[in-house]
Design a protein around this motif. Structure first.
Motif, PDB file in Angstrom:
ATOM      1  N   MET A   1       0.869  -1.188   0.000  1.00  9.21           N
ATOM      2  CA  MET A   1       0.000   0.000   0.000  1.00  9.21           C
ATOM      3  C   MET A   1       0.894   1.223   0.000  1.00  9.21           C
ATOM      4  O   MET A   1       1.810   1.346   0.811  1.00  9.21           O
ATOM      5  CB  MET A   1      -0.887  -0.027   1.264  1.00  9.21           C
ATOM      6  CG  MET A   1      -1.948   1.039   1.278  1.00  9.21           C
ATOM      7  SD  MET A   1      -2.933   0.987   2.779  1.00  9.21           S
ATOM      8  CE  MET A   1      -3.872  -0.478   2.471  1.00  9.21           C
ATOM      9  N   SER A   2       0.633   2.072  -0.925  1.00 12.74           N
ATOM     10  CA  SER A   2       1.461   3.270  -1.029  1.00 12.74           C
ATOM     11  C   SER A   2       1.142   4.205   0.110  1.00 12.74           C
ATOM     12  O   SER A   2       0.150   4.036   0.824  1.00 12.74           O
ATOM     13  CB  SER A   2       1.232   3.958  -2.371  1.00 12.74           C
ATOM     14  OG  SER A   2      -0.096   4.481  -2.381  1.00 12.74           O
ATOM     15  N   GLU A   3       2.003   5.168   0.262  1.00 14.06           N
ATOM     16  CA  GLU A   3       1.804   6.157   1.336  1.00 14.06           C
ATOM     17  C   GLU A   3       0.490   6.900   1.134  1.00 14.06           C
ATOM     18  O   GLU A   3      -0.221   7.222   2.080  1.00 14.06           O
ATOM     19  CB  GLU A   3       2.966   7.154   1.354  1.00 14.06           C
ATOM     20  CG  GLU A   3       4.272   6.521   1.844  1.00 14.06           C
ATOM     21  CD  GLU A   3       4.202   6.095   3.266  1.00 14.06           C
ATOM     22  OE1 GLU A   3       4.727   5.039   3.611  1.00 14.06           O
ATOM     23  OE2 GLU A   3       3.530   6.810   4.076  1.00 14.06           O
ATOM     24  N   ILE A   4       0.168   7.173  -0.133  1.00 14.75           N
ATOM     25  CA  ILE A   4      -1.079   7.901  -0.431  1.00 14.75           C
ATOM     26  C   ILE A   4      -2.284   7.057  -0.064  1.00 14.75           C
ATOM     27  O   ILE A   4      -3.260   7.524   0.512  1.00 14.75           O
ATOM     28  CB  ILE A   4      -1.124   8.306  -1.906  1.00 14.75           C
ATOM     29  CG1 ILE A   4      -0.049   9.374  -2.179  1.00 14.75           C
ATOM     30  CG2 ILE A   4      -2.518   8.828  -2.288  1.00 14.75           C
ATOM     31  CD1 ILE A   4       0.065   9.804  -3.614  1.00 14.75           C
ATOM     32  N   ASP A   5      -2.211   5.786  -0.393  1.00 15.48           N
ATOM     33  CA  ASP A   5      -3.325   4.897  -0.047  1.00 15.48           C
ATOM     34  C   ASP A   5      -3.496   4.814   1.461  1.00 15.48           C
ATOM     35  O   ASP A   5      -4.623   4.756   1.984  1.00 15.48           O
ATOM     36  CB  ASP A   5      -3.065   3.504  -0.632  1.00 15.48           C
ATOM     37  CG  ASP A   5      -3.168   3.522  -2.150  1.00 15.48           C
ATOM     38  OD1 ASP A   5      -2.544   2.672  -2.794  1.00 15.48           O
ATOM     39  OD2 ASP A   5      -3.876   4.421  -2.696  1.00 15.48           O
ATOM     40  N   LYS A   6      -2.376   4.764   2.172  1.00 12.27           N
ATOM     41  CA  LYS A   6      -2.468   4.691   3.644  1.00 12.27           C
ATOM     42  C   LYS A   6      -3.113   5.964   4.197  1.00 12.27           C
ATOM     43  O   LYS A   6      -3.918   5.908   5.123  1.00 12.27           O
ATOM     44  CB  LYS A   6      -1.072   4.522   4.235  1.00 12.27           C
ATOM     45  CG  LYS A   6      -0.450   3.154   4.009  1.00 12.27           C
ATOM     46  CD  LYS A   6       0.940   3.078   4.661  1.00 12.27           C
ATOM     47  CE  LYS A   6       1.588   1.721   4.383  1.00 12.27           C
ATOM     48  NZ  LYS A   6       2.978   1.648   4.928  1.00 12.27           N
ATOM     49  N   LEU A   7      -2.737   7.089   3.538  1.00 15.07           N
ATOM     50  CA  LEU A   7      -3.312   8.362   4.004  1.00 15.07           C
ATOM     51  C   LEU A   7      -4.806   8.404   3.746  1.00 15.07           C
ATOM     52  O   LEU A   7      -5.597   8.849   4.579  1.00 15.07           O
ATOM     53  CB  LEU A   7      -2.592   9.515   3.304  1.00 15.07           C
ATOM     54  CG  LEU A   7      -2.984  10.931   3.754  1.00 15.07           C
ATOM     55  CD1 LEU A   7      -2.693  11.100   5.236  1.00 15.07           C
ATOM     56  CD2 LEU A   7      -2.221  11.966   2.941  1.00 15.07           C
ATOM     57  N   ASP A   8      -5.229   7.967   2.568  1.00 18.61           N
ATOM     58  CA  ASP A   8      -6.656   7.932   2.237  1.00 18.61           C
ATOM     59  C   ASP A   8      -7.407   7.077   3.240  1.00 18.61           C
ATOM     60  O   ASP A   8      -8.502   7.410   3.700  1.00 18.61           O
ATOM     61  CB  ASP A   8      -6.843   7.384   0.817  1.00 18.61           C
ATOM     62  CG  ASP A   8      -6.522   8.442  -0.244  1.00 18.61           C
ATOM     63  OD1 ASP A   8      -6.337   8.069  -1.417  1.00 18.61           O
ATOM     64  OD2 ASP A   8      -6.481   9.650   0.117  1.00 18.61           O
TER      65      ASP A   8
ATOM     66  N   ALA B   1      -6.559   6.295   6.253  1.00 19.79           N
ATOM     67  CA  ALA B   1      -6.599   6.944   7.577  1.00 19.79           C
ATOM     68  C   ALA B   1      -7.655   8.035   7.613  1.00 19.79           C
ATOM     69  O   ALA B   1      -8.389   8.182   8.591  1.00 19.79           O
ATOM     70  CB  ALA B   1      -5.214   7.501   7.909  1.00 19.79           C
ATOM     71  N   LEU B   2      -7.750   8.809   6.542  1.00 20.70           N
ATOM     72  CA  LEU B   2      -8.756   9.876   6.492  1.00 20.70           C
ATOM     73  C   LEU B   2     -10.165   9.299   6.495  1.00 20.70           C
ATOM     74  O   LEU B   2     -11.066   9.835   7.151  1.00 20.70           O
ATOM     75  CB  LEU B   2      -8.555  10.730   5.239  1.00 20.70           C
ATOM     76  CG  LEU B   2      -7.349  11.691   5.278  1.00 20.70           C
ATOM     77  CD1 LEU B   2      -7.127  12.344   3.923  1.00 20.70           C
ATOM     78  CD2 LEU B   2      -7.538  12.755   6.345  1.00 20.70           C
ATOM     79  N   ALA B   3     -10.393   8.216   5.758  1.00 17.67           N
ATOM     80  CA  ALA B   3     -11.721   7.619   5.717  1.00 17.67           C
ATOM     81  C   ALA B   3     -12.114   7.094   7.085  1.00 17.67           C
ATOM     82  O   ALA B   3     -13.258   7.235   7.530  1.00 17.67           O
ATOM     83  CB  ALA B   3     -11.748   6.507   4.670  1.00 17.67           C
ATOM     84  N   THR B   4     -11.132   6.483   7.764  1.00 17.46           N
ATOM     85  CA  THR B   4     -11.418   5.974   9.110  1.00 17.46           C
ATOM     86  C   THR B   4     -11.769   7.114  10.058  1.00 17.46           C
ATOM     87  O   THR B   4     -12.712   7.019  10.845  1.00 17.46           O
ATOM     88  CB  THR B   4     -10.183   5.197   9.643  1.00 17.46           C
ATOM     89  OG1 THR B   4      -9.862   4.159   8.732  1.00 17.46           O
ATOM     90  CG2 THR B   4     -10.466   4.646  11.031  1.00 17.46           C
ATOM     91  N   TYR B   5     -10.988   8.169   9.947  1.00 15.90           N
ATOM     92  CA  TYR B   5     -11.269   9.349  10.810  1.00 15.90           C
ATOM     93  C   TYR B   5     -12.632   9.937  10.508  1.00 15.90           C
ATOM     94  O   TYR B   5     -13.389  10.304  11.416  1.00 15.90           O
ATOM     95  CB  TYR B   5     -10.162  10.376  10.597  1.00 15.90           C
ATOM     96  CG  TYR B   5     -10.408  11.638  11.385  1.00 15.90           C
ATOM     97  CD1 TYR B   5     -10.811  12.820  10.745  1.00 15.90           C
ATOM     98  CD2 TYR B   5     -10.266  11.647  12.774  1.00 15.90           C
ATOM     99  CE1 TYR B   5     -11.042  13.971  11.467  1.00 15.90           C
ATOM    100  CE2 TYR B   5     -10.511  12.795  13.506  1.00 15.90           C
ATOM    101  CZ  TYR B   5     -10.890  13.948  12.851  1.00 15.90           C
ATOM    102  OH  TYR B   5     -11.155  15.092  13.564  1.00 15.90           O
ATOM    103  N   ALA B   6     -12.961  10.072   9.221  1.00 13.48           N
ATOM    104  CA  ALA B   6     -14.244  10.675   8.840  1.00 13.48           C
ATOM    105  C   ALA B   6     -15.421   9.872   9.354  1.00 13.48           C
ATOM    106  O   ALA B   6     -16.461  10.412   9.716  1.00 13.48           O
ATOM    107  CB  ALA B   6     -14.318  10.811   7.331  1.00 13.48           C
ATOM    108  N   SER B   7     -15.271   8.567   9.391  1.00 11.02           N
ATOM    109  CA  SER B   7     -16.385   7.721   9.849  1.00 11.02           C
ATOM    110  C   SER B   7     -16.651   7.888  11.333  1.00 11.02           C
ATOM    111  O   SER B   7     -17.717   7.555  11.820  1.00 11.02           O
ATOM    112  CB  SER B   7     -16.091   6.257   9.510  1.00 11.02           C
ATOM    113  OG  SER B   7     -14.995   5.793  10.306  1.00 11.02           O
ATOM    114  N   THR B   8     -15.659   8.398  12.046  1.00 15.95           N
ATOM    115  CA  THR B   8     -15.857   8.559  13.502  1.00 15.95           C
ATOM    116  C   THR B   8     -16.464   9.911  13.865  1.00 15.95           C
ATOM    117  O   THR B   8     -16.864  10.128  14.997  1.00 15.95           O
ATOM    118  CB  THR B   8     -14.501   8.390  14.244  1.00 15.95           C
ATOM    119  OG1 THR B   8     -13.628   9.466  13.825  1.00 15.95           O
ATOM    120  CG2 THR B   8     -13.871   7.057  13.915  1.00 15.95           C
TER     121      THR B   8
END
Lengths: 242, 179
Positions: B1-8, B10-17
């Protein structure tokens, strides 16, 4: 909070308006007659001279409102200065005589309304003895002032002076209130309007209790016809003039 | 998983909370933000700053009714309700040639222009109704601002001391019966 402030303001406005209205009473003549006369265009020297008469009268314990009223009346009617001064001085003398009459029947400090009413009575042809009689007949100072005022008005309506005095004296001794005594001039006017002569009206005033006559409710006199007629009693039908 | 994918991710996980804040929360926060710099509002600030008012219409209607009843200026020819200790008295004068009629007397310090009569329904008749205190009153009509004349319907006429006669009425608690 803003709504509550607006509501409170509106309520206070309404309450203050009500207070203003109920505090208004017919205005009394100004004691500072000099200022009032000058404001109405009178010369300063005339106004000052009248003010001096008022001040001297006040020092003698006389009611000065009547003097101020007479001065304002004369100026409003365009009376010449000398005539105005004569009228004010004459009234002052009558006030002084009225006060003397009251003290002669035992009232050490007669009230201003009594002195003013007595002076008015003297000016309308009542005698000092009439004044003393009515003051003695009254049980309270306000009743004396009313009695004097009504008697002099009845005399001015044409009822013989002594008869007017006796009629009011009788009413006062019988314990009629000032409010009831105040109705006598209207009673005399209504009897005259029904065709009674002055002699018949006088007889009616003196024979028995004139205030026992039942009259229509004239509490709405302002809206009623100017002429109001009391009910006819059997004895009156025998005294109608031809 | 690229760094960008990891960032995406992480953001999706954060947004869901994160819960979408309610509208009232938005309004409350913004109100706090707006007031934060102003401090405690004083009376003067309240008076000069624009305010949003919310008043029940019935309150305004009641206040307006009270104001109309109590503050409506006395129109010539019609007095307001009689105050305690006074009685309404109607004055009338038949003066068909007059252009103005006023009333001056002991009840208004003989001011010749303060109380004006108005034409009534009867042609040539002028009228005014006033609250007067109980007792004796002397007065005259003033026609066209210069002619002083007596009231023929008054109780009596008395010498005024100036060469004229004043009309007299005695007001009782139940009103006045005139001639």
């Amino acid at each position: 909070m803003n709504t509550r402030i607006v509501r409170t303001f509106l309520l206070l406005t309404a309450v203050s308006g009500a207070g203003t209205v109920f505090a208004q009473v017919p205005s009394a003549p100004a004691v500072d007659v000099r200022g009032e006369l000058i404001a109405r265009g009178a010369p300063a020297d005339l106004a000052t001279e009248i003010q001096q008469i008022v001040i001297q009268s006040a020092g003698e314990g006389l009611p000065v409102e009547a003097l101020a009223d007479k001065a304002l009346e004369g100026w409003a009617k365009g009376a010449p200065a000398d005539r105005l001064l004569v009228a004010v001085r004459d009234l002052r003398h009558r006030l002084s005589a009225a006060r003397l009459a009251a003290t002669e029947v035992g009232i050490a400090n007669p009230t201003a309304p009594v002195v003013a009413a007595a002076a008015q009575a003297l000016g309308r042809g009542m005698t000092m003895e009439d004044v003393r009689t009515l003051i003695r007949a009254a049980r309270r100072p306000d009743a004396a002032a009313t009695g004097l005022m009504v008697a002099s008005s009845l005399a001015a309506q044409g009822i013989e002076r002594a008869a007017a005095t006796r009629a009011v004296e009788q009413a006062l001794k019988e314990g009629h209130s000032s409010s009831e005594v105040l109705e006598l001039p209207s009673l005399a006017a209504s009897l005259r309007a029904r065709g009674m002569t002055l002699a018949e009206v006088t007889h009616r005033m003196l024979a028995g209790n004139p205030l026992a006559v039942e009259r229509p409710d004239i509490s709405r006199a302002a809206d009623a016809p100017v002429l109001l007629v009391p009910p006819i009693t059997p004895e009156q039908t025998q005294t109608k003039k031809p | 998983m690229s760094e960008i994918d990891k960032l995406d991710q992480a953001l999706a996980t954060y947004a869901s909370t994160i819960r979408t804040p309610s509208r009232t929360l938005d309004d409350a926060v913004m109100a706090r933000v707006r007031s934060a710099g102003r401090g405690r509002p004083g009376l003067w600030r309240w008076l000069v700053a624009p305010q949003r008012l919310s008043v029940r219409p019935i309150v305004l209607a009641l206040a307006a009714s009270v104001a109309i009843v109590l503050w409506w200026p006395t129109r010539a020819g019609n007095a307001g309700p009689a105050a305690p200790g006074t009685v309404l008295v109607r004055f009338e004068l038949m003066a068909p040639e007059a252009s103005s009629v006023s009333l001056a007397g002991s009840f208004n310090a003989w001011s010749p222009a303060a109380i004006t009569l108005v034409p009534s329904a009867t042609p040539g008749m002028w009228t005014v109704t006033l609250p007067l205190s109980l007792g004796s009153h002397e007065y005259m009509f003033v026609v066209d601002g210069r002619r002083w004349i007596a009231d023929p319907t008054a109780h009596a006429q008395v010498d005024d001391g100036f060469g004229q006669t004043n009309s007299v009425i005695v007001v009782g608690p139940r009103g006045v019966v005139k001639s």
